[in-house]
Design an enzyme around this catalytic site. Structure first.
Site: not given
Ligand code: SAH
Length: 352
Positions: A83, A96, A103, A107, A110, A158-159, A188, A211-213, A287, A330
């Protein structure tokens, strides 16, 4: 499937043709991408009829936000779903892209992670997403946005740093063959430390988003399983190294989840990390995804979190949640139910 052929060995697809054909093909593929081989006007008709351009078929083409968000679902010959989402803004048009089908990082919040890993994408499959967007924009443009691709972000499925070799090769093709600026490309990562270090050694100054979170290990491990392997301190150290080597500001990505990582305490700890790294912070409200009960915080709570960051002097942006209604936002990309593949041509795109 021209995009999966090594760009230096394009002669192999037309062995009976004069040597300059490979050069012409390379020009079309990387300098002036087109949607169909029939548009490659300086090639003989027989070749145009015979050559396959794309390594996938377009299974779905959805648009939202008045045509300024467009999601494509491509299907490869072996059934993998890829996608990509094109987003138009007044000052930029960003694609994007996905680096893997599915993946493995899992996480919790996601959708891609919830549905698991399918396979790595090849360099040609990654580059073809970019070429497709360029060819598409060339023909159809984007309402109230630049009619050409200005930015690419590896924020789809994907990562990217877990598929290093192919991602590296796709960066080479985008930058050295397509002529994109490295500064227009953002990789990312969930914090895949060895990949961050390898990327720092590459010649290109691509942007790195981390992507810290979460700003402590306990919380982060509960959201991002990879944190058990590469701790927050190691991810921060690799980010610092990247910034030092490239002189490009890191961005920290933070997906706000209601009642989880949206406290003022987390905002303060995040502010410390951001200051330390001189990083920019991108906050996005979660999201919702199918296999998790997590919700985004209320608008008020999001505002409190943002205010705290700004009060601490952090350079922070709240990202919009583009494309939610077509599951293009995202974290909402995932393998879809089977559709009927359609060949990529203008008629298909025009019919939508
Ligand atoms: N694997 C990589 C790139 C793909 S995810 C990474 O983790 O950065 C791209 C971004 O979308 C990341 O910052 C991820 O944390 C964010 N993301 C994933 N799921 C999400 C969601 N449900 N709502 C908002 N952002 C999300």
């Amino acid at each position: 499937m021209l995009y999966t052929v090594d760009p230096d060995h394009l002669a192999s697809v037309c062995p009976d043709e004069p040597p300059y054909r490979a050069r012409q093909l390379r020009e079309w593929l990387y300098r002036h991408p087109v949607l169909e081989t029939q548009q490659m006007t300086n090639l003989p008709g027989s070749l145009r009829d015979r050559l396959e351009l794309w390594p996938f078929e377009l299974e779905a083409d959805q648009s939202a936000d008045g045509g300024r968000t467009r999601k494509w679902l491509f299907r490869t010959g072996d059934g993998a779903a890829i996608e990509a989402v094109l987003m138009g803004y007044p000052d930029r048009t960003t694609l994007c892209i996905s680096s893997q089908a599915g993946c493995a990082m899992a996480c919790t919040f996601c959708a891609t992670g919830q549905f698991g890993f399918e396979r790595h994408l090849e360099a040609g499959e990654i580059t073809a997403q970019v070429a497709f967007a360029k060819a598409f924009l060339d023909e159809y443009g984007m309402p109230n946005s630049p009619h050409r691709l200005t930015n690419v972000v590896f924020m789809g499925m994907g990562e990217p740093l877990a598929n290093y070799t192919h991602v590296r090769e796709s960066l080479h093709r985008m930058i050295d063959l397509m002529g994109m600026s490295a500064r227009a490309i953002t990789v990312s990562t969930v914090g895949f430390v060895p990949g961050m270090r390898r990327l720092a050694d590459e010649p290109w100054k691509v942007n790195l988003a981390v992507s810290l979170h979460a700003a402590d290990d306990e919380l982060r491990s509960s959201l991002v399983p990879l944190n058990e392997r590469y701790s927050l301190a190691e991810v921060i150290e690799a980010s610092r190294h990247y910034f030092k080597v490239k002189g490009r500001r890191i961005s920290i990505e933070w997906t706000l989840i209601d009642g989880t990582n949206d406290s003022v305490d987390q905002a303060r700890k995040l502010a410390e990390i951001a200051h330390d790294l001189r990083a920019h912070v991108n906050v996005i409200a979660l999201n919702p995804t199918p296999l998790s009960a997590d919700l985004p915080p209320s608008a008020d709570r999001v505002a409190v979190f943002m205010d705290e960051l700004r009060y601490e002097g952090v350079n922070a942006t709240l990202r919009d949640t583009r494309g939610q209604d077509i599951d293009a936002a995202c974290g909402q990309l995932r393998v879809h139910s089977e559709g009927t593949p359609i060949r990529i041509d203008r008629a298909v795109l025009e019919a939508r």
